[in-house]
Scaffold this motif. Structure first.
Motif, PDB file in Angstrom:
ATOM      1  N   PRO A   1       0.844  -1.199   0.000  1.00  8.22           N
ATOM      2  CA  PRO A   1       0.000   0.000   0.000  1.00  8.22           C
ATOM      3  C   PRO A   1       0.880   1.249   0.000  1.00  8.22           C
ATOM      4  N   PRO A   2       0.308   2.406  -0.301  1.00  6.65           N
ATOM      5  CA  PRO A   2       1.104   3.643  -0.250  1.00  6.65           C
ATOM      6  C   PRO A   2       1.597   3.907   1.161  1.00  6.65           C
ATOM      7  N   ASP A   3       2.793   4.468   1.248  1.00  4.89           N
ATOM      8  CA  ASP A   3       3.409   4.735   2.547  1.00  4.89           C
ATOM      9  C   ASP A   3       2.806   5.997   3.160  1.00  4.89           C
ATOM     10  N   THR A   4       2.127   5.822   4.292  1.00  2.00           N
ATOM     11  CA  THR A   4       1.524   6.966   4.992  1.00  2.00           C
ATOM     12  C   THR A   4       2.269   7.301   6.284  1.00  2.00           C
ATOM     13  N   GLY A   5       3.299   6.496   6.618  1.00  2.00           N
ATOM     14  CA  GLY A   5       4.003   6.693   7.866  1.00  2.00           C
ATOM     15  C   GLY A   5       3.271   6.141   9.072  1.00  2.00           C
ATOM     16  N   ASP A   6       2.191   5.392   8.830  1.00  2.00           N
ATOM     17  CA  ASP A   6       1.365   4.866   9.909  1.00  2.00           C
ATOM     18  C   ASP A   6       0.964   3.443   9.550  1.00  2.00           C
ATOM     19  N   THR A   7       0.688   2.625  10.556  1.00  2.00           N
ATOM     20  CA  THR A   7       0.174   1.284  10.306  1.00  2.00           C
ATOM     21  C   THR A   7      -1.313   1.380  10.003  1.00  2.00           C
ATOM     22  N   ARG A   8      -1.708   0.851   8.832  1.00  2.00           N
ATOM     23  CA  ARG A   8      -3.090   0.983   8.405  1.00  2.00           C
ATOM     24  C   ARG A   8      -3.630  -0.366   7.944  1.00  2.00           C
ATOM     25  N   LEU A   9      -4.960  -0.483   7.960  1.00  2.00           N
ATOM     26  CA  LEU A   9      -5.653  -1.713   7.582  1.00  2.00           C
ATOM     27  C   LEU A   9      -6.517  -1.436   6.354  1.00  2.00           C
ATOM     28  N   TYR A  10      -6.374  -2.298   5.352  1.00  2.00           N
ATOM     29  CA  TYR A  10      -7.107  -2.135   4.103  1.00  2.00           C
ATOM     30  C   TYR A  10      -7.929  -3.392   3.830  1.00  2.00           C
ATOM     31  N   LEU A  11      -9.176  -3.191   3.403  1.00  2.00           N
ATOM     32  CA  LEU A  11     -10.082  -4.289   3.090  1.00  2.00           C
ATOM     33  C   LEU A  11     -10.374  -4.280   1.589  1.00  2.00           C
ATOM     34  N   GLU A  12     -10.097  -5.397   0.910  1.00  2.00           N
ATOM     35  CA  GLU A  12     -10.333  -5.502  -0.522  1.00  2.00           C
ATOM     36  C   GLU A  12     -11.840  -5.579  -0.770  1.00  2.00           C
ATOM     37  N   ILE A  13     -12.360  -4.693  -1.605  1.00  2.00           N
ATOM     38  CA  ILE A  13     -13.812  -4.615  -1.785  1.00  2.00           C
ATOM     39  C   ILE A  13     -14.258  -5.074  -3.162  1.00  2.00           C
ATOM     40  N   GLY A  14     -13.331  -5.316  -4.068  1.00  2.00           N
ATOM     41  CA  GLY A  14     -13.735  -5.712  -5.413  1.00  2.00           C
ATOM     42  C   GLY A  14     -14.415  -7.056  -5.447  1.00  2.00           C
ATOM     43  N   HIS A  15     -13.982  -7.999  -4.568  1.00  2.00           N
ATOM     44  CA  HIS A  15     -14.516  -9.357  -4.675  1.00  2.00           C
ATOM     45  C   HIS A  15     -15.992  -9.435  -4.308  1.00  2.00           C
ATOM     46  N   ILE A  16     -16.486  -8.465  -3.547  1.00  2.00           N
ATOM     47  CA  ILE A  16     -17.912  -8.513  -3.217  1.00  2.00           C
ATOM     48  C   ILE A  16     -18.757  -8.224  -4.468  1.00  2.00           C
ATOM     49  N   GLN A  17     -18.143  -7.576  -5.461  1.00  2.00           N
ATOM     50  CA  GLN A  17     -18.800  -7.360  -6.739  1.00  2.00           C
ATOM     51  C   GLN A  17     -18.309  -8.368  -7.780  1.00  2.00           C
TER      52      GLN A  17
ATOM     53  N   LEU B   1      -5.365  -6.413   4.300  1.00  2.00           N
ATOM     54  CA  LEU B   1      -3.948  -6.125   4.100  1.00  2.00           C
ATOM     55  C   LEU B   1      -3.497  -5.018   5.038  1.00  2.00           C
ATOM     56  N   LEU B   2      -2.323  -5.210   5.656  1.00  2.00           N
ATOM     57  CA  LEU B   2      -1.730  -4.152   6.467  1.00  2.00           C
ATOM     58  C   LEU B   2      -0.761  -3.331   5.622  1.00  2.00           C
ATOM     59  N   SER B   3      -0.465  -2.137   6.095  1.00  2.00           N
ATOM     60  CA  SER B   3       0.399  -1.244   5.337  1.00  2.00           C
ATOM     61  C   SER B   3       1.822  -1.756   5.220  1.00  2.00           C
ATOM     62  N   ASP B   4       2.243  -2.715   6.063  1.00  2.00           N
ATOM     63  CA  ASP B   4       3.578  -3.300   5.916  1.00  2.00           C
ATOM     64  C   ASP B   4       3.577  -4.495   4.962  1.00  2.00           C
ATOM     65  N   GLY B   5       2.448  -4.715   4.289  1.00  2.00           N
ATOM     66  CA  GLY B   5       2.350  -5.795   3.317  1.00  2.00           C
ATOM     67  C   GLY B   5       1.799  -7.092   3.872  1.00  2.00           C
ATOM     68  N   THR B   6       1.505  -7.152   5.155  1.00  2.00           N
ATOM     69  CA  THR B   6       1.034  -8.397   5.758  1.00  2.00           C
ATOM     70  C   THR B   6      -0.372  -8.742   5.295  1.00  2.00           C
ATOM     71  N   ASP B   7      -0.514  -9.955   4.763  1.00  2.00           N
ATOM     72  CA  ASP B   7      -1.824 -10.507   4.414  1.00  2.00           C
ATOM     73  C   ASP B   7      -2.388 -11.134   5.691  1.00  2.00           C
ATOM     74  N   LEU B   8      -3.377 -10.486   6.287  1.00  2.00           N
ATOM     75  CA  LEU B   8      -3.888 -10.953   7.578  1.00  2.00           C
ATOM     76  C   LEU B   8      -4.496 -12.343   7.490  1.00  2.00           C
ATOM     77  N   GLU B   9      -5.034 -12.698   6.336  1.00  2.00           N
ATOM     78  CA  GLU B   9      -5.601 -14.037   6.197  1.00  2.00           C
ATOM     79  C   GLU B   9      -4.519 -15.105   6.291  1.00  2.00           C
ATOM     80  N   ALA B  10      -3.301 -14.764   5.844  1.00  2.00           N
ATOM     81  CA  ALA B  10      -2.216 -15.737   5.868  1.00  2.00           C
ATOM     82  C   ALA B  10      -1.758 -16.046   7.291  1.00  2.00           C
ATOM     83  N   LEU B  11      -2.115 -15.185   8.257  1.00  2.00           N
ATOM     84  CA  LEU B  11      -1.740 -15.435   9.652  1.00  2.00           C
ATOM     85  C   LEU B  11      -2.649 -16.453  10.319  1.00  2.00           C
ATOM     86  N   ALA B  12      -3.816 -16.676   9.716  1.00  2.00           N
ATOM     87  CA  ALA B  12      -4.769 -17.605  10.313  1.00  2.00           C
ATOM     88  C   ALA B  12      -4.331 -19.038  10.046  1.00  2.00           C
ATOM     89  N   PRO B  13      -4.534 -19.934  10.992  1.00  2.00           N
ATOM     90  CA  PRO B  13      -4.202 -21.341  10.738  1.00  2.00           C
ATOM     91  C   PRO B  13      -5.075 -21.889   9.627  1.00  2.00           C
TER      92      PRO B  13
END
Length: 816
Positions: A246-262, A687-699
């Motif tokens: 994601p773009p660098d904002t200098g802060d940790t941010r959380l992004y939700l992909e919305i295209g798949h709902i359409q 997705l987190l701003s550091d590139g972490t895919d939060l789903e990948a953290l789940a077992p």
């Protein structure tokens, strides 16, 4: 130039020495410790002539003895294709005969089955083979370093795998290596019984940092420590699987992909993003909101071409964070659990303040509240009149869409796209469409809450089957009518490639089956149709001809789509009567309310598709004007092709039209990135701003005896052969097969008419695909992670839409 030393190579020579040698040469120039060696360039390979005398002389000048002979293809170690393990490497080669034989075997490995398949999947047409010859290192311990976590995508972690002896044991997976995950600022802590100490881990982390700085992107590095404790770097290449940051904002941010709902996982073109933002901003402006013209919707962030919603301020709001997971149920269980993990993350601890301006929200509510209540109540009271009002709204939007005349200049066309193209459709109530649409959605979902202990989910799904008044269903059935007309010319339409049929249609060489009238009404549609950068069916009807060929394979009258749809509608009416009798005794009051909404849903819920349908003429008209502007910029030598304009945003087009800015180089880079993203198999939902895919953290949810778990999309059960499809354009599906896809939108739904069931990797119960599946009465399971990789075409599978499971019954036939 047949032979060249590694110290004389840099990244500009990749076409001569291949990716591996180019990377090694860069590491040497950067001052890293790399085993000495040389490269046999692609020239002898292309000439099919091994220069044995020169090769032997170079080998002896290297010192003779044991060497590593390593493939270095021109398509290897690229930013979007690593080719890891696809070509051969030979270690401990000694003497002339072994050396010549190893080089020849490296050449041959370029055409191995696995390498050819990998190139095809990566969209690479051809390649040539160079070969690297290096002094052997006798490693005490060796392994791989990733300067970003390749599993989660986190850019603040370094991952190291190590094993005693040769590093090939790590990269070929023949051992269980020591595994280290080092956080950016945390000390490197060795495993108690591991093969690396803290000093070695720090050396590897620091080497990774140096190489990432040098190459500019996260690196996958092979290395070895010899018996004297020296670190040797053996290879460095980009990590090709990482999703863009994601773009660098200098802060940790959380992004939700919305295209798949359409139903849209493919990347959106830059112009598609720009026009979506510009159009949607008009609706907010109509409600009195202040909009920044430089970024009309700042919370809507394109990442890797996909549309993400910045949820950070909502997660950090004390009141909203408690309700957020519930409100995200429609996104599926994986996304919901990912957001829950973010809520528990200290970086998203509650903060003071609201994520929006209260004054703006109150102003919008004041403008919408009374019309919304009146429109909602009147729609439920008089559904037929509400439908008529919605249809009039669609026609009014189309009739008031007045593009510039043929004589218009590029500047005038651009002004119309930016200021006028979406003006009518983006009124507060979308010309009377919005309230009947919302009433239909409520009518379709309310009975589930009222009858949670009286009616099963499968029974309630049956009520939604064969739903009338859906523009997408009507479109699919109209396409079936074309197939019925085409039966008189069955051989022509079933055996001619769709692309040829499209060309013959435009040339006026096809029998009239009604295609012109169909395109007049539905030619604005396509897969991923909200992206203005995507060609419409009116421009390329080949996908329609492919679907007609599919329909012509239906030889069972009972499987005819119109009959299936009518049967689903009859079952729905019968189910309403059944539930009506049941609830009279068990829940007299709530039951009657539920039955009322069920009956209203049959009259209104089909309108859920009409909102986007009304938007599409504006998108199509904008596309035509943008392509005309593109033609003007091609004539001025500012673009190479007219559709290159889709890889610019509106400000960049303005700079080209008014200032003569040449964007050809930028378009080349963006088009390549877009094509690369189109091949991406998975897209992070959270997705987190550091590139972490939060789903990948789940077992991972293990498959239980071949059962894949997803989410209910449409009730029912079906067993059939799987047909895995990644793109609906030209797709072939036999009647009775089960469609397995990454996602679906209205451009996919013509395939539903011959499918026995549907399985998707993403989606939402209220998205287009599952909605249409319910209306056709076919079972659907959505949100099945990696379904297109876990299931193969030809496998016998059973879809249980009510349970949200897919059972893989057997292996695919050999010819699949």
């Amino acid at each position: 130039m047949g032979l060249i030393r590694l110290s004389e190579i840099d990244r500009s020579m990749v076409d001569l020495v291949g990716g591996k040698a180019a990377g090694l040469g860069e590491m040497v120039k950067a001052g890293e410790r790399v085993p000495d060696g040389f490269c046999l360039t692609v020239e002898p390979y292309l000439a099919r002539d091994l220069p044995e005398a020169d090769l032997l002389d170079a080998y002896e000048r290297l010192g003779g003895g044991r060497v590593a002979v390593r493939s270095s293809a021109t398509a290897e170690d690229l930013p979007d294709a690593s080719f890891a393990g696809q070509q051969d490497t030979y270690l401990n080669i000694e003497g002339a005969d072994e050396l010549f034989d190893a080089v020849r075997r490296c050449w041959v490995s370029l055409h191995s089955e696995r390498a050819v398949a990998y190139r095809a999947a990566a969209g690479i047409d051809d390649a040539a083979m160079a070969v690297v010859i290096q002094r052997m290192v006798d490693p005490v311990v060796a392994g791989v370093t990733f300067t970003a976590n390749p599993i989660t995508g986190c850019r603040t972690e370094t991952v190291i795998d190590a094993a005693p002896g040769l590093g090939t044991a790590v990269v070929d997976g023949s051992v269980v290596p020591d595994h280290y995950v080092l956080s950016r600022n945390a000390p490197a802590t060795p495993n108690p019984d591991g093969c690396l100490d803290g000093c070695q881990l720090e050396q590897l982390r620091e080497a990774g940092r140096r190489l990432q700085r040098h190459f500019g992107v996260p690196q996958d590095i092979e290395w070895a420590f010899d018996g004297e404790g020296r670190l040797w770097l053996l290879q460095s290449r980009p990590i090709t699987t990482l999703f863009p940051l994601p773009p660098d904002t200098g802060d940790t941010r959380l992004y939700l992909e919305i295209g798949h709902i359409q139903g849209m996982l493919r990347p959106c073109t830059p112009m598609g993003v720009a026009l979506l933002k510009t159009g949607a901003a008009m609706w907010f402006k109509s409600l009195g909101a202040k909009v920044d013209p430089r970024d009309p919707l700042p919370r809507l962030v394109p990442i890797g071409g996909r549309l993400y919603l910045d949820l950070t301020d909502f997660v950090r709001n004390k009141a909203m964070r408690k309700q957020l997971p519930t409100s995200l149920e429609i996104y599926g269980p994986r996304v919901r659990s990912a957001v829950n993990r973010a809520i528990d993350d200290p970086r998203f601890a509650p903060r003071r303040g609201l994520p929006f301006r209260p004054g703006t929200a109150l102003k919008a509510a004041a403008r919408l509240m009374l019309p919304a209540i009146a429109g909602f109540v009147s729609s439920l009271a008089r559904p037929a009149a509400a439908r008529a009002r919605a249809y009039r709204g669609v026609e009014e939007i189309k009739s008031t869409l007045t593009p510039p005349p043929e004589s218009a200049t590029a500047a005038e066309r651009l002004r119309w796209v930016v200021e006028d193209s979406h003006k009518t459709v983006m009124s507060p109530d979308m010309k009377g469409i919005l309230w009947p649409l919302m009433a239909g959605i409520v009518a379709g979902t309310t009975p589930a809450g009222l009858l949670d202990e009286v009616a099963s989910p499968e029974e309630l799904d049956t009520v939604l089957g064969g739903m009338p008044h859906n523009v997408t269903t009507e479109m699919d059935l109209a396409l079936w009518d074309l197939a019925v007309n085409a039966r008189a010319h069955g051989d022509l339409f079933s055996s001619t490639p769709p692309e040829q049929l499209a060309a013959r249609y435009f040339a006026g060489e096809l029998p009239d089956i009604g295609m012109a009238a169909f395109l007049d009404r539905y030619g604005m549609r396509a897969a991923a149709e909200v992206d203005v950068g995507v060609p419409r069916w009116a421009e390329d009807p080949a996908p329609l001809f492919a679907t007609i060929a599919n329909y012509l394979r239906v030889d069972n009258p009972e499987q005819a789509p119109d009959r299936r749809f009518a049967a689903a509608a009859a079952k729905a009416e019968e189910m309403i009567e059944t539930l009506s009798r049941r609830v009279r005794s068990q829940r007299p009051i709530r039951g009657r309310v539920a039955v009322f909404f069920m009956r209203r849903s049959r009259q209104l819920t089909g309108l859920r598709e009409i909102g986007k349908f009304a938007w599409l003429p504006a998108i199509q008209a904008s596309r035509r004007q943008l392509l005309l502007i593109g033609e003007d910029l091609v004539a001025r030598e500012l673009l190479e092709r007219a559709d290159d304009i889709m890889f610019l945003d509106l400000e960049q087009v303005h700079a080209a039209v008014h200032g003569g800015t040449d964007h050809r180089e930028l378009v080349t880079l963006r088009r390549a990135a877009h094509e690369r993203e189109q091949r991406r198999p998975t897209v992070p939902g959270a997705l987190l701003s550091d590139g972490t895919d939060l789903e990948a953290l789940a077992p991972a949810v293990p498959a239980d005896n071949g059962v894949l778990v997803g989410m209910s999309g449409a009730a029912g059960r079906a067993t059939g052969r799987a047909r895995v499809i990644h793109d609906p354009s030209g797709a072939h599906i036999e009647p009775g097969e089960i469609l397995v896809a990454p996602t679906t939108d209205p451009g996919w739904t013509p395939l539903f008419l011959t499918a026995a069931g549907l399985v998707t990797e993403t989606g939402s119960p209220v998205a287009h695909g599952p909605t249409v599946a319910r209306e056709y009465g076919i079972p659907a399971v959505i949100c099945v992670r990696n379904a297109t990789r876990e299931i193969r075409t030809g496998q016998l599978i059973t879809v249980d839409g009510a349970a949200g499971t897919v059972r893989v019954e057997g292996i695919p036939p050999a010819d699949s």
